[in-house]
Design an enzyme around this catalytic site. Structure first.
Site, PDB file in Angstrom:
ATOM      1  N   ASP A 184      -2.027   1.086   4.843  1.00  0.00           N
ATOM      2  CA  ASP A 184      -0.901   1.932   5.266  1.00  0.00           C
ATOM      3  C   ASP A 184      -1.221   3.424   5.190  1.00  0.00           C
ATOM      4  OD1 ASP A 184      -0.887   1.462   2.426  1.00  0.00           O
ATOM      5  OD2 ASP A 184       1.143   2.286   2.293  1.00  0.00           O
ATOM      6  N   GLU A 193       0.544   0.997  -0.302  1.00  0.00           N
ATOM      7  CA  GLU A 193      -0.081   1.794  -1.367  1.00  0.00           C
ATOM      8  C   GLU A 193       0.596   3.146  -1.459  1.00  0.00           C
ATOM      9  OE1 GLU A 193      -2.808   4.641  -3.293  1.00  0.00           O
ATOM     10  OE2 GLU A 193      -1.989   4.725  -1.270  1.00  0.00           O
TER      11      GLU A 193
END
Ligand SMILES: [Zn+2]
Length: 386
Positions: free
Chosen positions: A76, A138
């Protein structure tokens, strides 16, 4: 031998092409990585998010069983909204030896290098397993990787060392700070703004609390000093605030989010305790004289543990050997390494790109950094070669 530069660039362009902002699905990227691995006869396991919108991926090259080296990266990216940029964030653009695109540095560059090296890992008979770990979420508190880690030693092998490829300019990082994220909600009482004494102004109380946090932060900065970190003390920062409904109404509600980034050796939870003591003494008695419903509540919304590699860490020793670096460094940003280490997997942070470019407008990774990462992975192949 390293994997060809053209392959790294092609893979990076494909990865950057997927808009994997944390708020969106990463399944298209995961499907691409799965197919790519399958084309090299590497099987992988998806670990979906509870709502099924996102997934982690865990793949093992070279057999089965525990042990082996994990190469870990998150899929991400942070949002691009509100950032000025000169080219489309989802189109990899080369300029002056730099490759621009959202996530190019943090941390699709590392993932591209790892994927490009899969044929190398496959062609050599390695004496250890290599695991590719791709996580989600994350950027929003390292929440996605946690269910994956919980399966280590159960239906997933437990790597003996994990290299987290966050952008460190290929420096070897063996420690980082901890983050605690808090939300403080102030409840007051609404009133017509011409008669403010009938209400309890939640925004005014929140403002006093924010000032108190600044005071607490300044006191911590004077008290702590660990020169490994920059800054060498724990920090407190308020990130968002919202409250009120109209200019002529005394606001009933105000809420702000704040975080503490603490040194690994600091005692967590001190700032919210001090803030609560301040609220109890300086604000709440007066607020409660007007309404018994007045309240100030702080909730701990997320924690990312600090990372401190053990002195004898196999992961740190490996990264030092592969990079040829003489010493390690510490950083103030957080990663998944603290969670891996906590779960008993020695970890180290080492990856291509400069953290200064991560999250920034016009994010880029330099070709030179990708080359350095490819050389690092080629060294890993040599190290693990039979
Ligand atoms: Zn990152």
């Amino acid at each position: 031998m390293t994997a060809p530069q053209s392959k790294v660039r092609e893979l990076l362009a494909t990865l950057v092409g997927f808009d994997t902002t944390s708020s969106k699905s990463n399944l298209a990227l995961i499907a691409f990585v799965e197919d790519y691995l399958k084309s090299h006869r590497v099987g992988s396991l998806r670990i979906p998010s509870p709502d099924g919108v996102k997934a982690n991926l865990f793949a093992t090259i070279g057999g089965s069983g525990n042990g082996g080296i994990g190469l870990s990266g998150h899929s991400d990216c942070v949002p691009v909204e509100g950032q000025r940029r000169t080219s489309d964030p989802c189109t990899l653009t080369a300029r002056d030896g730099k490759l621009y695109g959202r996530g190019s540095c943090d941390m699709k560059g590392f993932l591209a290098c790892v994927l490009a090296s899969v044929p190398l890992f496959k062609t050599r008979a390695l004496k250890e397993l290599v695991h590719v770990i791709v996580s989600y979420d994350e950027q929003v508190g390292c929440t996605g990787v946690r269910p994956l880690i919980a399966r280590f030693g159960k239906d997933l092998p437990r790597p003996r060392a994990i290299i987290v490829g966050e952008p460190t300019s290929m420096q070897v990082i063996d420690a980082h700070k901890r983050i605690d994220v808090y939300r403080t909600r102030v409840t007051g009482r609404e009133a017509h703004s011409s008669l403010p004494a009938l209400g309890v102004n939640a925004i005014s109380a929140a403002a006093a609390l924010v000032c108190e946090l600044d005071r607490i932060g300044a006191a911590v900065a004077k008290k702590e000093n660990d020169p490994h970190f920059e800054p060498p003390y724990s920090t407190i920062s308020v990130g968002t605030i919202k409250g009120g409904t109209a200019g002529n109404i005394v606001p009933k509600l105000c809420e702000f989010q704040w975080q503490v980034r603490s040194l690994p050796q600091a005692t967590p939870g001190e700032a919210p305790r001090e803030l609560a003591a301040f609220a109890e003494k300086a604000l709440l008695p007066k607020m409660k004289q007007v309404t018994s419903e007045a309240a100030i509540e702080t909730t701990d919304t997320n924690t990312v543990p600090a990372f401190v590699a053990r002195k004898t860490s196999e992961a740190v020793a490996l990264a030092l050997k592969l990079t040829g670096a003489k010493e390690t460094q510490a950083v103030s940003y957080t990663t998944e390494a603290g969670l891996f280490e906590q779960a008993g997997c020695p970890s180290v942070i080492c990856g291509p790109g400069d953290i200064a470019q991560a999250h920034a407008a016009d994010e880029f990774v330099s070709v030179e950094q990708l080359d350095a990462c490819m050389a690092f992975l080629a060294e890993l192949v040599r190290e693990l070669g039979a």
